[in-house]
Design an enzyme around this catalytic site. Sequence first.
Site, short mmCIF file in Angstrom:
data_model
loop_
_atom_site.label_atom_id
_atom_site.label_comp_id
_atom_site.label_asym_id
_atom_site.label_seq_id
_atom_site.Cartn_x
_atom_site.Cartn_y
_atom_site.Cartn_z
N SER A 7 7.91 1.67 -29.77
CA SER A 7 7.15 0.48 -29.38
C SER A 7 7.05 0.40 -27.87
CB SER A 7 7.84 -0.78 -29.92
OG SER A 7 7.29 -1.92 -29.26
N HIS A 32 3.65 2.82 -31.33
CA HIS A 32 3.57 1.49 -31.95
C HIS A 32 3.14 0.48 -30.89
CE1 HIS A 32 4.71 -1.53 -35.01
NE2 HIS A 32 5.20 -2.24 -33.99
N ASP A 34 2.31 -3.37 -30.07
CA ASP A 34 2.56 -4.74 -30.53
C ASP A 34 1.56 -5.71 -29.90
OD1 ASP A 34 4.85 -4.63 -32.30
OD2 ASP A 34 5.93 -3.86 -30.55
N MET A 36 0.12 -9.39 -29.57
CA MET A 36 0.55 -10.79 -29.79
C MET A 36 -0.42 -11.74 -29.11
SD MET A 36 4.62 -10.47 -29.17
CE MET A 36 5.56 -9.02 -29.70
N HIS A 65 0.11 -3.09 -34.49
CA HIS A 65 0.75 -4.16 -35.26
C HIS A 65 0.19 -5.48 -34.76
CE1 HIS A 65 4.88 -6.38 -35.95
NE2 HIS A 65 3.90 -6.90 -36.67
N MET A 67 -0.01 -9.17 -34.46
CA MET A 67 0.68 -10.45 -34.67
C MET A 67 -0.24 -11.53 -34.11
SD MET A 67 4.41 -9.07 -33.55
CE MET A 67 3.71 -7.62 -32.77
N MET A 136 9.52 -6.60 -41.30
CA MET A 136 10.08 -7.09 -40.04
C MET A 136 11.57 -7.35 -40.22
SD MET A 136 7.80 -7.00 -37.73
CE MET A 136 8.88 -7.66 -36.45
N ASP A 174 10.81 -2.74 -38.38
CA ASP A 174 10.55 -3.09 -36.99
C ASP A 174 11.40 -4.28 -36.56
OD1 ASP A 174 9.40 -3.70 -34.54
OD2 ASP A 174 7.39 -4.11 -35.33
N GLY A 175 12.23 -4.06 -35.53
CA GLY A 175 12.99 -5.14 -34.94
C GLY A 175 14.49 -4.87 -34.95
#
Length: 224
Positions: A7, A32, A34, A36, A65, A67, A136, A174-175
């Site tokens: 990520s 990856h 992210d 947002m 991804h 979000m 997640m 993920d996370g």
Amino acid sequence: MVELAFSILAADFAHLADEIARAERGGGTIVHVDVMDGHFVPNITFGPPVVQAIRPVTKLPLDCHLMIENPDEFIPEFAKAGADMISVQWETCPHLNRTLQHIIDHGVLPGVVINPATPVDFLIEVLPMVHHVLVMSVNPGFGGQKFLPRSVERIAHLRRLRHEMGLNFRIEVDGGVADDTVQSVVRAGADMLVAGSAIFNAGKAEENARKFLEIARQATEVSV
Ligand code: DX5
Ligand code: ZN
């Protein structure tokens, strides 16, 4: 095959191309990204222009991804920018079947993401149409959070469903996935491992990625 999807949220943004190259040299095989929006999650990151900017600096697949609220509106732009995979959050999609079809229609591999509080069984109807499911293991919004241990059972549950339904989608996690948690998720069935801070900390993405993958692969040897 277990793969590292690093990520870039945790990377040094001023040297993104170098950071990607380092993680790739260490064995990472998926980038990856992210995305947002400050609405669905309490943080803002990057959009299609960043995907477009990194597209020419690596041959690795770009895993976006989303979000964000109303992801349908942005799918065409991410596809055009060079996304290879797009995943949407179950919680943002009242018409999930249509949204996934929208991703497929743009020639991109579709994924669905569930937050820690969303039951795995809510995915049953769409499992036949996804390329991957992202579980997640933190509440999305920030890197560097603590892994939620119940995620292990959720991954195992998803693997059982995949077997019962005769499907072959991939399982992504993920996370908080790091050297001390990665073996538990691999044993449970995850094969696309998202990691941000575990890889990019201290500007040592190559070394960190190599060690992370070595630990992850030890878990696959134990489980067979
Ligand atoms: C969290 C993001 C993650 C995050 C992972 O909302 O979806 O991809 O970057 O970061 P780490 O590995 O630091 O938990
Ligand atoms: Zn992510």
